[in-house]
Motif scaffolding. Structure first.
Motif, PDB file in Angstrom:
ATOM      1  N   GLY A 106       0.823  -1.179  -0.090  1.00 64.78           N
ATOM      2  CA  GLY A 106       0.046   0.132  -0.120  1.00 64.78           C
ATOM      3  C   GLY A 106       0.711   1.289  -0.056  1.00 64.78           C
ATOM      4  N   LEU A 107       2.050   1.366   0.703  1.00 66.09           N
ATOM      5  CA  LEU A 107       2.622   2.178   0.633  1.00 66.09           C
ATOM      6  C   LEU A 107       3.404   2.679  -0.743  1.00 66.09           C
ATOM      7  CD1 LEU A 107       4.567   2.014   4.202  1.00 66.09           C
ATOM      8  CD2 LEU A 107       2.894   3.979   3.609  1.00 66.09           C
ATOM      9  N   PHE A 108       3.873   1.643  -1.345  1.00 65.58           N
ATOM     10  CA  PHE A 108       4.497   1.710  -2.890  1.00 65.58           C
ATOM     11  C   PHE A 108       3.344   2.174  -3.684  1.00 65.58           C
ATOM     12  CE2 PHE A 108       7.916  -1.600  -1.191  1.00 65.58           C
ATOM     13  CZ  PHE A 108       9.047  -0.614  -1.410  1.00 65.58           C
ATOM     14  N   LYS A 109       2.350   1.618  -3.275  1.00 67.62           N
ATOM     15  CA  LYS A 109       1.201   1.921  -4.386  1.00 67.62           C
ATOM     16  C   LYS A 109       0.933   3.473  -4.219  1.00 67.62           C
ATOM     17  CE  LYS A 109      -3.196   0.702  -5.889  1.00 67.62           C
ATOM     18  NZ  LYS A 109      -4.567  -0.358  -5.725  1.00 67.62           N
ATOM     19  N   SER A 110       0.703   3.907  -2.876  1.00 63.78           N
ATOM     20  CA  SER A 110       0.416   5.298  -2.986  1.00 63.78           C
ATOM     21  C   SER A 110       1.703   6.442  -3.393  1.00 63.78           C
ATOM     22  CB  SER A 110       0.219   5.554  -1.459  1.00 63.78           C
ATOM     23  OG  SER A 110       1.359   5.385  -0.481  1.00 63.78           O
ATOM     24  N   ALA A 111       2.850   5.965  -3.190  1.00 63.12           N
ATOM     25  CA  ALA A 111       4.109   6.476  -3.642  1.00 63.12           C
ATOM     26  C   ALA A 111       4.140   6.421  -4.987  1.00 63.12           C
ATOM     27  CB  ALA A 111       5.437   6.013  -2.987  1.00 63.12           C
ATOM     28  N   SER A 112       3.804   5.701  -5.783  1.00 63.40           N
ATOM     29  CA  SER A 112       3.978   5.596  -7.304  1.00 63.40           C
ATOM     30  C   SER A 112       2.809   6.153  -7.845  1.00 63.40           C
ATOM     31  CB  SER A 112       4.113   4.066  -7.851  1.00 63.40           C
ATOM     32  OG  SER A 112       2.653   3.247  -7.422  1.00 63.40           O
ATOM     33  N   GLY A 113       1.548   6.363  -6.989  1.00 70.58           N
ATOM     34  CA  GLY A 113       0.462   6.933  -7.853  1.00 70.58           C
ATOM     35  C   GLY A 113       0.171   8.478  -7.570  1.00 70.58           C
ATOM     36  N   GLY A 114       1.347   9.171  -7.072  1.00 72.67           N
ATOM     37  CA  GLY A 114       1.266  10.584  -6.980  1.00 72.67           C
ATOM     38  C   GLY A 114       0.909  10.969  -5.660  1.00 72.67           C
TER      39      GLY A 114
END
Length: 57
Positions: free
Chosen positions: A47-55
């Motif tokens: 979830g942290l990686f997804k939110s970091a790559s999603g802007g």
């Protein structure tokens, strides 16, 4: 484990070891707990990686 060794484990007169189900059940519960914690941590990290790559949304 202390209760199991003191009460539920013995060798009969034929040399057969009699054990209770406490040890296998405790190992199963421990393994399920580890799996649960690992899955929660993995979801958090993904979830942290997804939110970091999603802007950051």
């Amino acid at each position: 484990m202390l209760i199991e060794h003191s009460l539920y484990q013995y060798v009969d007169h034929n040399g057969v070891l009699h054990e209770s189900l406490f040890m296998p059940l405790s190992i199963l519960c421990f393994a399920l707990g580890l799996f649960f914690v690992a899955s929660l941590l993995a979801r958090k990290v993904f979830g942290l990686f997804k939110s970091a790559s999603g802007g950051g949304h």
